[in-house]
Motif scaffolding. Structure first.
Motif, PDB file in Angstrom:
ATOM      1  N   MET A  25       0.843  -1.186   0.000  1.00 25.44           N
ATOM      2  CA  MET A  25       0.000   0.000   0.000  1.00 25.44           C
ATOM      3  C   MET A  25       0.889   1.251   0.000  1.00 25.44           C
ATOM      4  O   MET A  25       2.076   1.180   0.324  1.00 25.44           O
ATOM      5  CB  MET A  25      -0.913  -0.003   1.237  1.00 25.44           C
ATOM      6  CG  MET A  25      -0.215   0.234   2.543  1.00 25.44           C
ATOM      7  SD  MET A  25      -1.345   0.458   3.927  1.00 25.44           S
ATOM      8  CE  MET A  25      -0.166   0.693   5.234  1.00 25.44           C
ATOM      9  N   THR A  26       0.267   2.359  -0.367  1.00 25.69           N
ATOM     10  CA  THR A  26       0.996   3.630  -0.453  1.00 25.69           C
ATOM     11  C   THR A  26       0.521   4.569   0.649  1.00 25.69           C
ATOM     12  O   THR A  26      -0.685   4.754   0.833  1.00 25.69           O
ATOM     13  CB  THR A  26       0.729   4.309  -1.811  1.00 25.69           C
ATOM     14  OG1 THR A  26       1.114   3.423  -2.866  1.00 25.69           O
ATOM     15  CG2 THR A  26       1.514   5.607  -1.927  1.00 25.69           C
ATOM     16  N   ILE A  27       1.475   5.115   1.368  1.00 27.91           N
ATOM     17  CA  ILE A  27       1.150   6.175   2.324  1.00 27.91           C
ATOM     18  C   ILE A  27       2.101   7.339   2.046  1.00 27.91           C
ATOM     19  O   ILE A  27       3.038   7.210   1.257  1.00 27.91           O
ATOM     20  CB  ILE A  27       1.277   5.729   3.798  1.00 27.91           C
ATOM     21  CG1 ILE A  27       2.743   5.447   4.141  1.00 27.91           C
ATOM     22  CG2 ILE A  27       0.397   4.497   4.066  1.00 27.91           C
ATOM     23  CD1 ILE A  27       3.046   5.574   5.601  1.00 27.91           C
ATOM     24  N   TYR A  28       1.844   8.459   2.726  1.00 32.41           N
ATOM     25  CA  TYR A  28       2.679   9.640   2.533  1.00 32.41           C
ATOM     26  C   TYR A  28       3.096  10.194   3.888  1.00 32.41           C
ATOM     27  O   TYR A  28       2.279  10.315   4.806  1.00 32.41           O
ATOM     28  CB  TYR A  28       1.902  10.720   1.756  1.00 32.41           C
ATOM     29  CG  TYR A  28       1.448  10.256   0.398  1.00 32.41           C
ATOM     30  CD1 TYR A  28       0.229   9.593   0.255  1.00 32.41           C
ATOM     31  CD2 TYR A  28       2.240  10.443  -0.735  1.00 32.41           C
ATOM     32  CE1 TYR A  28      -0.180   9.135  -0.983  1.00 32.41           C
ATOM     33  CE2 TYR A  28       1.828  10.007  -1.979  1.00 32.41           C
ATOM     34  CZ  TYR A  28       0.621   9.341  -2.103  1.00 32.41           C
ATOM     35  OH  TYR A  28       0.204   8.889  -3.338  1.00 32.41           O
ATOM     36  N   PHE A  29       4.372  10.509   3.990  1.00 31.53           N
ATOM     37  CA  PHE A  29       4.882  11.209   5.157  1.00 31.53           C
ATOM     38  C   PHE A  29       5.171  12.643   4.739  1.00 31.53           C
ATOM     39  O   PHE A  29       5.811  12.883   3.713  1.00 31.53           O
ATOM     40  CB  PHE A  29       6.188  10.582   5.662  1.00 31.53           C
ATOM     41  CG  PHE A  29       6.029   9.337   6.491  1.00 31.53           C
ATOM     42  CD1 PHE A  29       7.032   8.374   6.509  1.00 31.53           C
ATOM     43  CD2 PHE A  29       4.907   9.109   7.265  1.00 31.53           C
ATOM     44  CE1 PHE A  29       6.912   7.225   7.281  1.00 31.53           C
ATOM     45  CE2 PHE A  29       4.774   7.966   8.040  1.00 31.53           C
ATOM     46  CZ  PHE A  29       5.779   7.021   8.044  1.00 31.53           C
ATOM     47  N   LYS A  30       4.697  13.579   5.578  1.00 31.86           N
ATOM     48  CA  LYS A  30       5.021  14.993   5.344  1.00 31.86           C
ATOM     49  C   LYS A  30       5.830  15.486   6.521  1.00 31.86           C
ATOM     50  O   LYS A  30       5.497  15.171   7.674  1.00 31.86           O
ATOM     51  CB  LYS A  30       3.741  15.840   5.292  1.00 31.86           C
ATOM     52  CG  LYS A  30       2.960  15.708   4.011  1.00 31.86           C
ATOM     53  CD  LYS A  30       1.739  16.611   4.032  1.00 31.86           C
ATOM     54  CE  LYS A  30       2.142  18.072   3.895  1.00 31.86           C
ATOM     55  NZ  LYS A  30       0.998  18.916   3.524  1.00 31.86           N
ATOM     56  N   GLY A  31       6.842  16.261   6.244  1.00 31.72           N
ATOM     57  CA  GLY A  31       7.638  16.781   7.354  1.00 31.72           C
ATOM     58  C   GLY A  31       8.357  18.050   6.963  1.00 31.72           C
ATOM     59  O   GLY A  31       8.771  18.205   5.814  1.00 31.72           O
ATOM     60  N   GLY A  32       8.483  18.941   7.941  1.00 33.70           N
ATOM     61  CA  GLY A  32       9.193  20.189   7.683  1.00 33.70           C
ATOM     62  C   GLY A  32      10.348  20.353   8.635  1.00 33.70           C
ATOM     63  O   GLY A  32      10.728  19.425   9.355  1.00 33.70           O
ATOM     64  N   GLY A  33      10.884  21.545   8.644  1.00 32.36           N
ATOM     65  CA  GLY A  33      11.978  21.861   9.560  1.00 32.36           C
ATOM     66  C   GLY A  33      13.166  20.940   9.370  1.00 32.36           C
ATOM     67  O   GLY A  33      13.533  20.569   8.267  1.00 32.36           O
ATOM     68  N   LEU A  34      13.713  20.520  10.509  1.00 30.62           N
ATOM     69  CA  LEU A  34      14.921  19.707  10.481  1.00 30.62           C
ATOM     70  C   LEU A  34      14.670  18.318   9.884  1.00 30.62           C
ATOM     71  O   LEU A  34      15.604  17.636   9.476  1.00 30.62           O
ATOM     72  CB  LEU A  34      15.466  19.548  11.908  1.00 30.62           C
ATOM     73  CG  LEU A  34      15.753  20.841  12.649  1.00 30.62           C
ATOM     74  CD1 LEU A  34      16.088  20.574  14.107  1.00 30.62           C
ATOM     75  CD2 LEU A  34      16.887  21.590  11.984  1.00 30.62           C
TER      76      LEU A  34
END
Lengths: 79, 236
Positions: free
Chosen positions: A1-10
């Motif tokens: 299956m496909t999921i998405y991780f979103k992240g900002g900053g460091l």
């Protein structure tokens, strides 16, 4: 299956976004926790202090479903 | 003296009653650093009657990009002393109580029972946990703030009635030293000060059970729901 991780900053540097500037597409199998999926892509859990899905903080033991877009927040502890 | 506060008294819902309530309020602030500067400045300017300030550190040059209570002349001097001097210049009508000690389980009971709320302007996980434990023990609202780079977080924890700081932040994940610049600390601390004033004068919606996540790299502010963790070492 496909999921998405979103992240900002460091976190961006370690997440290696490939969908846009902040989002990484991850192919994984059902039944894995967020923590396990992070380890799968060599993202150390210690780099993440919080996971957010649909406007709610979720535990690292949460098992994502197809299409989930999970925001990962790095430690924000300065003052 | 009320002329000083005329512009805020004019806010519908604030009024003379709100101002009188502020003048009789006691707020404990932990930390006079990057977050402490806007929190302390705005609470002092607004006329909070009594501020108890826990701060044990001395000023060093790396503070000066964001801790605007201090100048080059203050390097090496106790922050609590310089902060209170500056705040008293800003508004001599309030009472400032300096506590030049680290906030801990051992000294929390000296001032917190008589306070209306406690504001977390700390810069490390251990102190924040101590604040959370004390807030729970004495049933005080904790207004948490934190900043790193272009990210910030503000959370209001209603002790005894909902999730606490440790329900959200289970483990220490500090990045030492955390990267911080002034404008971001200003944004987060200003929001903390605003939430604190709302709580004190019972104004508007106090948003419990949520935290505000701030990402100024993308310009996004988002409220996210939080829930009690069972069992929680602090509030269960």
């Amino acid at each position: 299956m496909t999921i998405y991780f979103k992240g900002g900053g460091l976190l961006k540097e370690y997440l290696k976004p490939d969908v846009d500037a902040y989002t990484r597409k991850v192919e994984t199998t059902q039944g894995k926790t967020i923590r396990e999926i992070m380890e799968q892509i060599n993202l150390k859990p210690s780099l993440v202090s919080m996971a957010i899905l649909s406007g709610k903080v979720i535990p690292m033991s949460y098992m994502p479903s197809e299409g989930d877009i999970i925001t990962l927040r790095p430690p924000v502890q300065g003052g | 003296m009320q002329t000083r506060y005329a512009r805020q008294i004019a806010i519908p819902g604030w009024g003379e009653q709100g101002q009188n309530t502020l003048s009789k309020s006691t707020v404990v602030v932990v930390g006079a650093g990057g977050l402490g500067f806007p929190v302390l400045s705005y609470l002092t300017a607004a006329g909070v009657g009594r501020i108890v300030l826990f701060e044990y550190d001395t000023v060093n040059e790396t503070n000066l990009n964001r801790q605007l209570l201090y100048t080059m002349n203050a390097i090496g001097q106790p922050k609590v002393q310089k902060a209170i001097h500056r705040l008293t210049e800003m508004n001599p009508h309030g009472q400032m109580i300096p506590v030049p000690e680290p906030f801990s389980d051992n000294n929390a009971g000296r001032y917190l029972p008589d306070a209306d709320l406690i504001i977390d302007c700390a810069d490390n996980y251990e102190t924040r946990l101590a604040i959370a434990r004390a807030a729970h023990r004495y049933r005080k609202t904790m207004v948490h703030g934190a900043v790193a780079g272009f990210l910030g977080t503000v959370g209001t924890f209603n002790s005894g009635y909902g999730p606490c700081f440790q329900c959200v932040y289970h483990e220490k994940t500090d990045v030492s030293p955390p990267p911080v610049f002034g404008a971001m600390a200003g944004i987060v601390g200003s929001i903390q000060a605003t939430e604190a004033i709302k709580i004190l004068i019972n104004y508007g919606n106090i948003v419990y059970n949520q935290i505000l996540t701030i990402d100024m790299e993308t310009g996004q502010f988002e409220r996210v729901m939080i829930s009690k963790r069972e069992p929680c070492p602090v509030c269960s």
